[in-house]
Scaffold this active site. Structure first.
Site, PDB file in Angstrom:
ATOM      1  N   GLY A 156       0.806  -1.220   0.000  1.00 27.80           N
ATOM      2  CA  GLY A 156       0.000   0.000   0.000  1.00 27.80           C
ATOM      3  C   GLY A 156       0.833   1.260   0.000  1.00 27.80           C
ATOM      4  O   GLY A 156       0.389   2.309  -0.463  1.00 27.80           O
ATOM      5  N   SER A 157       2.053   1.169   0.493  1.00 26.66           N
ATOM      6  CA  SER A 157       2.936   2.343   0.497  1.00 26.66           C
ATOM      7  C   SER A 157       3.750   2.457  -0.789  1.00 26.66           C
ATOM      8  O   SER A 157       4.490   3.426  -0.957  1.00 26.66           O
ATOM      9  CB  SER A 157       3.888   2.290   1.702  1.00 26.66           C
ATOM     10  OG  SER A 157       3.171   2.486   2.888  1.00 26.66           O
TER      11      SER A 157
ATOM     12  N   SER B  53       3.759   2.691   8.032  1.00 28.70           N
ATOM     13  CA  SER B  53       4.136   2.354   9.416  1.00 28.70           C
ATOM     14  C   SER B  53       5.510   2.910   9.778  1.00 28.70           C
ATOM     15  O   SER B  53       5.792   3.195  10.938  1.00 28.70           O
ATOM     16  CB  SER B  53       4.161   0.839   9.592  1.00 28.70           C
ATOM     17  OG  SER B  53       5.185   0.286   8.773  1.00 28.70           O
TER      18      SER B  53
ATOM     19  N   THR C 291       8.744  -0.971   7.767  1.00 33.24           N
ATOM     20  CA  THR C 291       8.818  -2.024   6.752  1.00 33.24           C
ATOM     21  C   THR C 291      10.279  -2.304   6.395  1.00 33.24           C
ATOM     22  O   THR C 291      11.005  -1.400   5.972  1.00 33.24           O
ATOM     23  CB  THR C 291       7.995  -1.596   5.516  1.00 33.24           C
ATOM     24  OG1 THR C 291       6.638  -1.456   5.949  1.00 33.24           O
ATOM     25  CG2 THR C 291       8.072  -2.605   4.396  1.00 33.24           C
TER      26      THR C 291
ATOM     27  N   ARG D   5      -3.193   1.212   2.438  1.00 38.35           N
ATOM     28  CA  ARG D   5      -3.824   1.329   1.109  1.00 38.35           C
ATOM     29  C   ARG D   5      -4.914   2.393   1.079  1.00 38.35           C
ATOM     30  O   ARG D   5      -5.286   2.872   0.009  1.00 38.35           O
ATOM     31  CB  ARG D   5      -4.376  -0.023   0.666  1.00 38.35           C
ATOM     32  CG  ARG D   5      -5.465  -0.573   1.574  1.00 38.35           C
ATOM     33  CD  ARG D   5      -5.720  -2.038   1.271  1.00 38.35           C
ATOM     34  NE  ARG D   5      -6.786  -2.614   2.078  1.00 38.35           N
ATOM     35  CZ  ARG D   5      -6.659  -3.016   3.334  1.00 38.35           C
ATOM     36  NH1 ARG D   5      -5.495  -2.898   3.943  1.00 38.35           N
ATOM     37  NH2 ARG D   5      -7.680  -3.563   3.971  1.00 38.35           N
TER      38      ARG D   5
ATOM     39  N   GLU E 111      -6.741  -7.187  -1.108  1.00 34.96           N
ATOM     40  CA  GLU E 111      -6.725  -6.785   0.308  1.00 34.96           C
ATOM     41  C   GLU E 111      -8.113  -6.424   0.848  1.00 34.96           C
ATOM     42  O   GLU E 111      -8.450  -6.808   1.958  1.00 34.96           O
ATOM     43  CB  GLU E 111      -5.755  -5.616   0.523  1.00 34.96           C
ATOM     44  CG  GLU E 111      -4.300  -6.019   0.285  1.00 34.96           C
ATOM     45  CD  GLU E 111      -3.322  -4.952   0.742  1.00 34.96           C
ATOM     46  OE1 GLU E 111      -3.326  -4.583   1.918  1.00 34.96           O
ATOM     47  OE2 GLU E 111      -2.543  -4.469  -0.110  1.00 34.96           O
TER      48      GLU E 111
ATOM     49  N   HIS F 206       0.260 -10.453 -26.674  1.00 32.36           N
ATOM     50  CA  HIS F 206       1.419 -11.228 -27.120  1.00 32.36           C
ATOM     51  C   HIS F 206       1.652 -12.447 -26.242  1.00 32.36           C
ATOM     52  O   HIS F 206       2.688 -13.100 -26.369  1.00 32.36           O
ATOM     53  CB  HIS F 206       2.649 -10.320 -27.179  1.00 32.36           C
ATOM     54  CG  HIS F 206       2.452  -9.179 -28.143  1.00 32.36           C
ATOM     55  ND1 HIS F 206       2.725  -9.273 -29.492  1.00 32.36           N
ATOM     56  CD2 HIS F 206       1.925  -7.935 -27.954  1.00 32.36           C
ATOM     57  CE1 HIS F 206       2.409  -8.123 -30.084  1.00 32.36           C
ATOM     58  NE2 HIS F 206       1.925  -7.299 -29.181  1.00 32.36           N
TER      59      HIS F 206
ATOM     60  N   LYS G 237       4.423 -11.037   8.487  1.00 35.00           N
ATOM     61  CA  LYS G 237       5.333 -10.057   9.123  1.00 35.00           C
ATOM     62  C   LYS G 237       5.697 -10.530  10.533  1.00 35.00           C
ATOM     63  O   LYS G 237       6.845 -10.424  10.959  1.00 35.00           O
ATOM     64  CB  LYS G 237       4.676  -8.672   9.183  1.00 35.00           C
ATOM     65  CG  LYS G 237       4.658  -7.945   7.849  1.00 35.00           C
ATOM     66  CD  LYS G 237       4.084  -6.535   8.006  1.00 35.00           C
ATOM     67  CE  LYS G 237       4.029  -5.816   6.665  1.00 35.00           C
ATOM     68  NZ  LYS G 237       3.464  -4.478   6.726  1.00 35.00           N
TER      69      LYS G 237
HETATM   70  O1  PA5 Z   1      -1.731  -2.901   2.757  1.00 32.20           O
HETATM   71  C1  PA5 Z   1      -0.877  -3.252   3.559  1.00 32.20           C
HETATM   72  O2  PA5 Z   1      -1.073  -3.314   4.781  1.00 32.20           O
HETATM   73  C2  PA5 Z   1       0.487  -3.609   3.061  1.00 32.20           C
HETATM   74  O3  PA5 Z   1       0.517  -3.686   1.667  1.00 32.20           O
HETATM   75  C3  PA5 Z   1       1.516  -2.599   3.588  1.00 32.20           C
HETATM   76  O4  PA5 Z   1       1.311  -1.347   2.997  1.00 32.20           O
HETATM   77  C4  PA5 Z   1       2.936  -3.113   3.304  1.00 32.20           C
HETATM   78  O5  PA5 Z   1       3.109  -4.333   3.980  1.00 32.20           O
HETATM   79  C5  PA5 Z   1       4.015  -2.132   3.731  1.00 32.20           C
HETATM   80  O6  PA5 Z   1       3.802  -1.633   5.012  1.00 32.20           O
HETATM   81  P1  PA5 Z   1       3.912  -0.054   5.232  1.00 32.20           P
HETATM   82  O7  PA5 Z   1       2.851   0.530   4.367  1.00 32.20           O
HETATM   83  O8  PA5 Z   1       3.652   0.187   6.669  1.00 32.20           O
HETATM   84  O9  PA5 Z   1       5.291   0.320   4.804  1.00 32.20           O
END
Ligand code: PA5
Length: 352
Positions: A57-58, A101, A104, A151, A237, A253, A346
């Site tokens: 998400g980041s 967060s 990561t 996200r 997600e 292709h 994690k």
């Molecule tokens: O959606 C999520 O929770 C994950 O895709 C996180 O974004 C990813 O694990 C990375 O963590 P962070 O966004 O805290 O860097």
């Protein structure tokens, strides 16, 4: 009453309030745009590359930045979703390190390596070890609100980079684009949000057609690939379902041949992401593929980007997909917010 028009559905199935976070997308975007205008930037007038670090998400903000700037920007935008950085990273690389967060591991390692290589950096985070490291290094930090699913924080993660680059004058003017995008996003919330009744709400109607099928999200051109990938990730997600994604013309292709497996094809619901106006060659290609490959698909839908500017078009498709993914979760009876397998992996890796 249609279940997605009933506030009780959201109260019971969406206790984390993901639908309301999507509704707040334009508001978050406006807030962070204004904040980012005041951001102190590292000297980067001579940057020969922009590198964006970020996972999951980041990382989506980096994908969107590349899609936004790639066609016209004078220097390459490279997105790194790994602990290792490309060998070219150095003092002439402007780095954005993004982690909601701030903890990561891939982003932390890559940031440390880029700093060792001398890259000027901007950090975008709600805290954690990344904020602490940025403080030690004296890098500017965009502080994000804590407690959001990353996200759902995509405006916070993406727009500071756009705003920052806009201020590096030789790198392009984007403020007019933002003014347009803001209006488009607000209009979309009215049209697609939870209070817009299902019978006239294209996002609720599309989600209904996806129930029980494997969504395949195809971008009509590589310029929309980042958005197709975002849709896929949001189905993963939020809706807790697998999804395919790809982009024209590349899929013609290879993947097109896989559609010969009719038994699987019948289970797939295709969503084509398209521009409002397209090169006629693109339209012909998409049409030919619908006829040749998607004849057995469970359904084929098209979603067109809104707005005139590239920024509005990208963000409008992101917002549309975010609503569809939440509505699909609710149709499936799942809570859109938790991401238990991500958290568990994690946890195991941290313990090992
Ligand atoms: O959606 C999520 O929770 C994950 O895709 C996180 O974004 C990813 O694990 C990375 O963590 P962070 O966004 O805290 O860097």
């Amino acid at each position: 009453m249609h279940p997605l028009d009933d506030p009780e559905t959201y109260r019971i199935l969406d206790p984390g309030g993901m639908a309301q976070l999507v509704v707040r997308f334009p508001e978050m975007a406006e807030e962070i745009w204004q904040t980012a205008m005041r951001l102190r930037l590292p000297p980067a007038d001579d940057a020969t590359a922009i590198v964006v670090l970020g996972m999951g998400g980041s990382g989506v903000g980096g994908d969107l930045l590349q899609a936004l700037l790639g066609p016209t920007f004078p220097v390459p935008v490279v997105v790194v979703k790994d602990r290792r950085i490309p060998a070219f990273v150095g003092p002439q690389t402007l780095l954005f390190a993004c982690s909601h967060s701030g903890d990561t591991e891939e982003t932390l390692e890559a940031y440390a390596a880029a700093k060792e290589a001398g890259a000027p950096a901007v950090v975008i985070t709600s805290g954690g070890a990344l904020a602490a490291l940025a403080g030690q290094r004296g890098d500017p930090v965009v502080h994000l609100p804590a407690g959001l699913p990353p996200r759902a924080a995509v405006p916070y993660l993406f727009l500071p980079m756009v705003s920052a680059l806009r201020r590096l004058t030789h790198m392009g003017e984007l403020s007019g684009e933002w003014a347009e995008a803001r209006g488009v996003l607000r209009g979309l919330v009215d049209e697609l949000g939870p209070t817009a009744r299902a019978e006239g709400n294209p996002a609720k109607r599309l989600a209904a057609r996806l129930v029980g099928h494997l969504p395949a999200i195809y971008a009509s051109s590589p310029g929309l690939a980042a958005v197709a990938y975002r849709w896929k990730c949001q189905f993963n997600e939020n809706s807790k379902t697998l999804a395919l994604w790809n982009t024209f013309p590349e899929l013609n292709h290879n993947e097109t041949v896989g559609w010969e497996d009719q038994a699987v094809a019948r289970q797939i619901a295709v969503v084509l992401l398209r521009e409002p106006e397209e090169d006629p060659a693109v339209a012909r290609r998409v049409m030919a593929t619908r006829d040749v490959a998607f004849a057995a698909a469970a359904s084929v839908d098209e979603v067109r980007a809104r707005g005139a500017s590239r920024l509005a078009r990208l963000l409008s498709l992101v917002l549309f997909g975010d609503f569809v993914s939440v509505y699909l979760a609710l149709f499936r009876g799942v809570d859109p917010t938790p991401v238990a397998p991500i958290d568990e992996i994690k946890r195991r890796l941290a313990a090992s």
